[in-house]
Design a protein around this motif. Sequence first.
Motif, short mmCIF file in Angstrom:
data_model
loop_
_atom_site.label_atom_id
_atom_site.label_comp_id
_atom_site.label_asym_id
_atom_site.label_seq_id
_atom_site.Cartn_x
_atom_site.Cartn_y
_atom_site.Cartn_z
N GLU A 55 -51.46 7.01 -19.52
CA GLU A 55 -51.45 7.51 -20.89
C GLU A 55 -50.31 8.52 -21.05
N GLN A 56 -49.81 8.65 -22.28
CA GLN A 56 -48.82 9.68 -22.56
C GLN A 56 -49.51 11.05 -22.48
N PRO A 57 -48.82 12.10 -22.08
CA PRO A 57 -47.44 12.10 -21.58
C PRO A 57 -47.34 11.55 -20.17
N LEU A 58 -46.20 10.98 -19.83
CA LEU A 58 -46.04 10.31 -18.55
C LEU A 58 -45.58 11.29 -17.47
N PHE A 59 -46.47 12.15 -17.05
CA PHE A 59 -46.14 13.11 -16.00
C PHE A 59 -47.21 13.04 -14.92
N ARG A 60 -46.77 13.01 -13.68
CA ARG A 60 -47.68 13.24 -12.56
C ARG A 60 -47.21 14.52 -11.90
N GLY A 61 -48.11 15.47 -11.74
CA GLY A 61 -47.72 16.80 -11.30
C GLY A 61 -47.39 16.88 -9.83
N PRO A 62 -46.58 17.89 -9.46
CA PRO A 62 -46.23 18.11 -8.05
C PRO A 62 -47.29 18.93 -7.32
N SER A 63 -47.17 18.96 -6.00
CA SER A 63 -47.97 19.83 -5.16
C SER A 63 -47.05 20.51 -4.18
N GLU A 64 -47.26 21.81 -3.93
CA GLU A 64 -46.38 22.55 -3.02
C GLU A 64 -46.89 22.55 -1.59
N GLY A 65 -47.98 21.84 -1.32
CA GLY A 65 -48.48 21.76 0.05
C GLY A 65 -49.22 23.02 0.45
N VAL A 66 -49.50 23.14 1.73
CA VAL A 66 -50.36 24.22 2.20
C VAL A 66 -49.68 25.17 3.17
N GLU A 67 -48.44 24.90 3.56
CA GLU A 67 -47.79 25.75 4.54
C GLU A 67 -46.53 26.38 3.97
N GLY A 68 -46.24 27.62 4.37
CA GLY A 68 -44.97 28.24 4.03
C GLY A 68 -44.96 28.87 2.65
N THR A 69 -43.86 29.49 2.31
CA THR A 69 -43.68 30.15 1.02
C THR A 69 -42.88 29.27 0.10
N PRO A 70 -43.39 28.94 -1.09
CA PRO A 70 -42.66 28.05 -1.98
C PRO A 70 -41.38 28.69 -2.49
N ALA A 71 -40.34 27.87 -2.64
CA ALA A 71 -39.09 28.32 -3.25
C ALA A 71 -39.24 28.24 -4.76
N LEU A 76 -49.46 13.35 5.71
CA LEU A 76 -48.48 14.40 5.98
C LEU A 76 -48.00 15.07 4.70
N GLY A 77 -47.99 14.33 3.59
CA GLY A 77 -47.56 14.91 2.32
C GLY A 77 -48.43 16.05 1.85
N SER A 78 -49.68 16.12 2.32
CA SER A 78 -50.55 17.24 1.95
C SER A 78 -50.08 18.54 2.59
N THR A 79 -49.32 18.42 3.67
CA THR A 79 -48.74 19.60 4.33
C THR A 79 -47.38 19.95 3.73
N THR A 80 -46.53 18.95 3.53
CA THR A 80 -45.18 19.21 3.02
C THR A 80 -45.19 19.51 1.53
N GLY A 81 -46.17 19.00 0.81
CA GLY A 81 -46.14 19.02 -0.63
C GLY A 81 -45.38 17.82 -1.15
N TRP A 82 -45.45 17.61 -2.47
CA TRP A 82 -44.75 16.47 -3.05
C TRP A 82 -44.23 16.81 -4.43
N PHE A 83 -43.33 15.97 -4.90
CA PHE A 83 -42.74 16.12 -6.23
C PHE A 83 -43.61 15.43 -7.27
N GLY A 84 -43.59 15.98 -8.48
CA GLY A 84 -44.10 15.23 -9.61
C GLY A 84 -43.05 14.21 -10.03
N PHE A 85 -43.40 13.37 -10.98
CA PHE A 85 -42.41 12.45 -11.55
C PHE A 85 -42.85 12.13 -12.97
N GLY A 86 -41.88 11.76 -13.78
CA GLY A 86 -42.20 11.51 -15.18
C GLY A 86 -41.12 10.73 -15.89
N ALA A 87 -41.49 10.20 -17.05
CA ALA A 87 -40.57 9.44 -17.90
C ALA A 87 -40.31 10.24 -19.16
N TRP A 88 -39.04 10.51 -19.43
CA TRP A 88 -38.63 11.27 -20.61
C TRP A 88 -37.70 10.43 -21.47
#
Length: 310
Positions: A22-38, A204-216
């Motif tokens: 459904e619109q809006p076409l966004f899937r959110g990111p996750s920053e994972g569980v380790e380290g300090t986010p930039a 492994l992505g739950s540790t590294t985190g992942w990007f969102g993606f979307g259509a604009w």
Amino acid sequence: MTRDEHTSVSNQPEGLSAIAAEQPLFRGPSEGVEGTPAQPGSDGLEQLEGYRRPEYETLSAEVWTAPTAELRDIGEASFGPAHPVAETVHGPDDRVQVTNTTTYPWRAHASLLITAADNSRWIGTGWFIGPHTLATAGHVVHIKNSGVAGRDGWVKSIQVMPGRNGTALPYGSVTSTSFRSVTGWTDSGDENYDYGAIIIPTELGSTTGWFGFGAWPDADLLKVVGNISGYPGDKPPGTQWYDGRAVSSVNPLKVYYDIDTAGGQSGSAVYRMFNGGRYGIAVHAYGGATTNSGTRITRPVYDNLLAWTA
């Protein structure tokens, strides 16, 4: 009936079908569980030490040398070493090395070691879009029109090394034999449909985190700054390099940008800052005389990426 070029295909028996979003076409990111986010910069660029916005600086001319690494860009497997769509550095090389790859988002980029069906080995880049899924270029997972006996088709395996920093593998590595793409690439070899995914057998992505993606829509994309980080073959092996600039132009299936890249960065995320997060807008795949380009995340691409994270 016209064939849907975005029909999802798999090298595994249990192929996935696209699902609607459904619109809006966004899937959110996750920053994972380790380290300090930039933290993202207010101008749409990453806040990376040593990186300066190119249009604000007078840069001395540099001589860019072609890759000399033993392992070559996976793009050459399909297109050959002299193919006209190789990723390109335009003028001065503005890329900056990411020296701390254990913070987000840098750890969500992965160096790829690809073994083709004929056992030849190649390099590429992927980016996490979920706990067990990385987005990448179609030609990373499925070689097309190589002209070499036994090379075409699904690659045999891909070693995924998130946050690689030279010889250091801060998150280890995991090998995948499960891949996804679409018929527009696997059947037709059409660059407009050059995208795919790597499914890893761990979370492994739950540790590294992942990007969102979307259509604009076009109007939105033409206002944003694109960011690319990956593993180019013209730099020391296994080192990650970043560059960013405004999107130059778009068409219905591609995004164009004057962001410096080189062979080995096939499959990198082209991403924007949005609501404080990082969202892929295209999958980097090609170069050109004045701009490089990626496969645009449209509604069908979004649907497939979302299905492949399930």
